[in-house]
Design an enzyme around this catalytic site. Sequence first.
Site, PDB file in Angstrom:
ATOM      1  N   HIS B  12       0.661  -1.692  -0.272  1.00  0.00           N
ATOM      2  CA  HIS B  12       0.005  -0.066   0.029  1.00  0.00           C
ATOM      3  C   HIS B  12       1.085   1.409  -0.548  1.00  0.00           C
ATOM      4  CE1 HIS B  12      -0.407  -0.266   5.017  1.00  0.00           C
ATOM      5  NE2 HIS B  12       1.459   0.524   4.319  1.00  0.00           N
ATOM      6  N   HIS B  59      -1.239   4.933  10.113  1.00  0.00           N
ATOM      7  CA  HIS B  59       0.135   5.478   9.706  1.00  0.00           C
ATOM      8  C   HIS B  59       0.577   7.347  10.052  1.00  0.00           C
ATOM      9  CE1 HIS B  59       0.270   2.688   6.447  1.00  0.00           C
ATOM     10  NE2 HIS B  59       1.503   2.343   6.685  1.00  0.00           N
ATOM     11  N   HIS B 193      10.189  -3.813   3.876  1.00  0.00           N
ATOM     12  CA  HIS B 193      10.286  -2.602   3.750  1.00  0.00           C
ATOM     13  C   HIS B 193      11.252  -2.208   5.421  1.00  0.00           C
ATOM     14  CE1 HIS B 193       6.251  -1.317   4.401  1.00  0.00           C
ATOM     15  NE2 HIS B 193       6.431  -0.595   4.834  1.00  0.00           N
ATOM     16  N   GLU B 240       4.332  -4.660   8.837  1.00  0.00           N
ATOM     17  CA  GLU B 240       2.825  -4.596   8.585  1.00  0.00           C
ATOM     18  C   GLU B 240       2.489  -6.338   7.638  1.00  0.00           C
ATOM     19  OE1 GLU B 240       2.838   0.273   6.970  1.00  0.00           O
ATOM     20  OE2 GLU B 240       3.671  -1.534   5.145  1.00  0.00           O
TER      21      GLU B 240
END
Lengths: 280, 280, 137, 137
Positions: B12, B59, B193, B240
Amino acid sequence: MAEIVGAYFTSHVPAIGGAIHKGLQQEPYWKPFFDGFHKVHEWLAQVKPDVAIVFNNDHGLNFFLDKMPTFAVGAAAEYHNADEGWGLPIYKPFAGHTELSWHIINSLVEDEFDITTCQKMLVDHALSIPFELAWPDVEAWPVKIVPFAINTVQHPLPSAKRCLALGQAVNRALQSWTGDERIVIIGTGGLSHQLDGERAGFINRDYDTFCMDNLSVDPAALTKDSIHEMVRKAGTQGVEVLNWIAARGALGEAPVQEIHRNYHIPISNTAAATMLMEPA
Amino acid sequence: MAEIVGAYFTSHVPAIGGAIHKGLQQEPYWKPFFDGFHKVHEWLAQVKPDVAIVFNNDHGLNFFLDKMPTFAVGAAAEYHNADEGWGLPIYKPFAGHTELSWHIINSLVEDEFDITTCQKMLVDHALSIPFELAWPDVEAWPVKIVPFAINTVQHPLPSAKRCLALGQAVNRALQSWTGDERIVIIGTGGLSHQLDGERAGFINRDYDTFCMDNLSVDPAALTKDSIHEMVRKAGTQGVEVLNWIAARGALGEAPVQEIHRNYHIPISNTAAATMLMEPA
Amino acid sequence: MSGPQNAMPPIPGTHLFDGDAAAKGFELNAMCYSFNDAANRQAFLDDEEAYCAKFHLTPQQREAVAQRSVLGMIAAGGNIYYLAKLAGIFGLNVQDVGSMQTGASVDDFKAMLFAQGAGQSYEEAHGAMIQKEKVHG
Amino acid sequence: MSGPQNAMPPIPGTHLFDGDAAAKGFELNAMCYSFNDAANRQAFLDDEEAYCAKFHLTPQQREAVAQRSVLGMIAAGGNIYYLAKLAGIFGLNVQDVGSMQTGASVDDFKAMLFAQGAGQSYEEAHGAMIQKEKVHG
Ligand SMILES: [Fe+3]
Ligand SMILES: [Fe+3]
């Protein structure tokens, strides 16, 4: 190693704060309730806690329906009271024990409790009044706190079984804490009362007696009822006994003895109760 | 009875929204990623879901460190996006399925998940971008949503095991839902990531491959690592993948087959992945 | 803090946003969270000193913000999800932020990502990037 | 709503604040939550109509507030913890609110509580209170 000195339970009805403010402790209406605190003062002077783990519930000061946690844990350095809508005097602030908060939070999440962590948290009369009762006339509270807020507002509420398990998980966290604090466990709210609906004014001495008789020796007995049955027996706000159950869990699974009990109907709309327990 | 048609998983990354906005789908940088969505469009047109249960993470738009829930569940009639701080265009709103939300919430609390219930919830790129990718160029989303936000921001994070169990509990809730909706499960975020620290730019194809290979056939394999080990292997934001694990859980414990996979390094700082799964 | 993760071997170049960091970084993250609002971003640009003062940044936080030091902000308890909103004020994206933290140029940071896409491990790609910075830097 | 509690026999005179109520009552409760702030309490007193409009109360909620009907507010999704803040604006305490909901005078409502303190069951005490209202009401 830290020591759990025992547990203190009390009702937290807002009107108690008014009575303290106006100095009504010796009035006939209030005396039977306040007289239950001499023993609490004596015990606290003797066990000298320096940290309190407090299980209570928010009454619409800190949490709203936008984000309503089942279990919230404070991790703030300071906790403040604020105007709850009645324009009453604001209670004294509390010092937090942030290191212990985070230790407990880490342990609870490891133990699969899906808590909400609060680095800011306003505390309402449910926390302040039990402190005003326990330590009257102090300039500042003699203990730092780690507050827990349990959802007793918006159904579904956590079951009594889950609340007891939460408390027991907090006890495990305290067992693994390497500090040397003297820890008191506090549970606030209840006992039976109902503020809303045509059944407003409902009180249930039999159920309260059952709860008080079993809390020390067989807390699991209090977890057999569903929330729905607890509302039936304790009243819509009587479910605040969930805070007592969680606090009892935090005393751990070793034997515990009741060392004090006071019970009086009515204080405001509530069956007011005070208890002390110690490791047996 | 409601039918779970399958699950859709995707990264995303905010930059994807920029690429869509600027129409860069056929640019060499973006094409390998966007090409993975032809199959998604085809599949969605075929299975025609009307409700989506979405596992994602905030976030810093809806939740702050004052009240950080481990698991938050939406129960709103509408969910809005808002400025996330970059001044980008605001994404379309989503219609909620409040009855299904409350059914799931009741079931989860009964199942001892200590969720935070959100009657208001802003949703950020983690929810909007997967929808923009799945249903490009629609006026309004063809599905109503029940969003879950999993804490991937502030440690302690819930374990992968707990996230899988959450998803499985959601599946049980869906099994007891008496509506006749066609439900798609969505998991967003990842894969490996890391945005922060000297290790920024870290990607781990081997771990991502392990996750994608096992997610359909043996999701429990993804739950053996602690969060700390997952951060080591997937990167600080690669955790995530917890959203993917929860979403996989919501597919249930019956066999599931992978029907599509796309994987491309890099999109922004991220190993971007897209998958589809169906009941076998 | 005595969380279970403290027993774990540290992850090089990685700073978990745990209770210690969350407690330490609260003010900085609160300021960055406020940048979801465009008016607040403008207020920061108009008078950075006053805006930071309003959020009671610690001296360490104020210094890191003044120096635009991402690693400094992280050391002061900043969380990347909130810090990204501060970076957004300056038009910086996550690759710019990656460059700032690794000491590589943005192009070299991007090349390091592409190298991983081409099949290099992170260690190989990162090693090559560092080597290049040493030669050119 | 298909929560497990719906299978349960209802509790007379008791309205669980469940998902149905929470969804229905959101605006009313939001307004009452705002009364934690003294300025908002004053704004309500200054212009009740405008204040209610600002919170988008439903017609049912607006009507119940206008009539000061606690049971009406509960039927419209109000939660007592929030409603108590509205009651506070009028100087009403929980016994006044109890009186309003039971249809008894405040004195009789209090007497009902004392009767429970003296050993009567709720059913006995409540029955006597209702009887008295019939005679005097
Ligand atoms: Fe209370
Ligand atoms: Fe993300």
